[in-house]
Design a protein around this motif. Sequence first.
Motif: not given
Length: 542
Positions: A491-500
Amino acid sequence: MRKPPGYWQNWDNALKELKPICEELGRFPSQTELNKKGYKTLARAISKNFGGTEKVAKKCGYDTYDQSIGRKMLGYWTFEQTVKEYLFYIEFNELTFYPTKNELIHNGKHDMYGSIQKHGGYQKFKDVLKETYNFVLDEHPPREIKWNFEKAKDELFKVYQKVGYIPTSGELDKMGLQSLRGAIDQRGGVKPFASALGLQTKAETLGIKGSGYWKNIENVKKELVPVIKQLGHFPSYTELKMLQRIDILGSFKYYKGIENTAILLGHTYEPKTQMRTLDGHFVRSTYEVILDNFFFINDISHETEGLINKEGNNRFMYDFRVKDLNNNFVHFEIWGYRKGSNQSEIESQYNAKRKIKEEVYKKNNLTLVSLEEYLFNKDFDQIYDYLVEVCIKHNIKTTGFNYDGNYLELLVYNIYSIQDLYEDLKPYIKENNGYMPTANFLRNKKREDLVERLLRFGGFVVFREKFKLKETPRTNKWSSDDFFLKELLPLCEKLERLPTSTELLELNRGDLLGAIYRRGGFQKVSDELGILTKTAYNKKKQ
């Protein structure tokens, strides 16, 4: 630890301290919450140095506590806003008279009444409405007029719409309508009223049969065969009432009820079932079957039981949703009780929830078509014509309605029982080593449909206990760092950050959200893994 002088005058320092608190709460903290967490100096700095809670919350991109619960902010209740809210209340409740103080408070309008008092009191407020806005209502609710023929006729018709036939005097008494029964008796009894309405009395509706006709099960079978053949299943109480076959309904008392009658005739009757419509949708009531099949036979694409609004605290489900010819959504609700009725505690609770649900539609500027329960007690041609009018009015479909006169087509459905659901679940029970599959297990198998059906039949626990299945053993897999990273990193790789937290809930990943909280929250996970939170990511991108 005490902060150095000037620390709280620097906005970056305040933002650094606020970020983890906001992410934890999912909103901006209140002054009380900051004080309880030991951030009294931060709370003072927000008010003294940065313009106050509302301004700082907006700058951080979060709702305040008051905004999250729908409370009005300081300074909201100006005189002009009070007038606007008051007129909306009058219009929404279709009032023809000024509501009293007690009525306003009883309906949760304490803040509005308080504002009226602040601006000079209720009488002065009404005087200003009259002088400035030329707005005048009656001081008191209209008094009930004495009984006359027209009023008695209108009230009797309302009863007919509810029960599907003209009741006898004794039945009116049992319904608590003694005054209506008295007015009817004084004017010649039920028959002249039925004639004035163009309806049959109950006796006429039942039809004249020979003595003992309905006590012969073969006669009951003869009457039911064509109905069962056209419906494809044994009819329910509601269906027989809608088909104006009260006579058949009356026969069930000789055979210990509808369920036993069905068994004697070689059928099954399952009132607590789901219903599969002509296009394969699963619905809960005969009324929903009629509406779903109406859409289907008229080639109107439609959805059932989705979230009205994915944001906010009131996550209500709509009954049906279609698109008009301009590609805008139109929502349909079938209401079970008449609006405003409070004859029982259940009705009061139902209508209180209905009011909140209607306000959700209004707040989100969504088009709502309300279909009252009594509509479906009318003749089928009247129901069909009304639905056509609704579609034309809301620009859903304007021509080309398909209907060949077979009213029963609107009622055709297949019963989907709890036993059918068990058969559909068997492969997944076997794959789960004989244990009752969890919601996540089924969702991972792309079977959200089975999850929804389980919930409609009472939930996973009820189903598990009925079929004596064992609960899937709980594991502490989330305590494993490897498992946690395996679930989080894609999920982090997809968003380039932590998900909320909101993004995780929308993805049905409450399990992962819980694991993050158990590891200290988003900020701690961010620090440990070196992956930015959404707030830090957005700031870096600026």
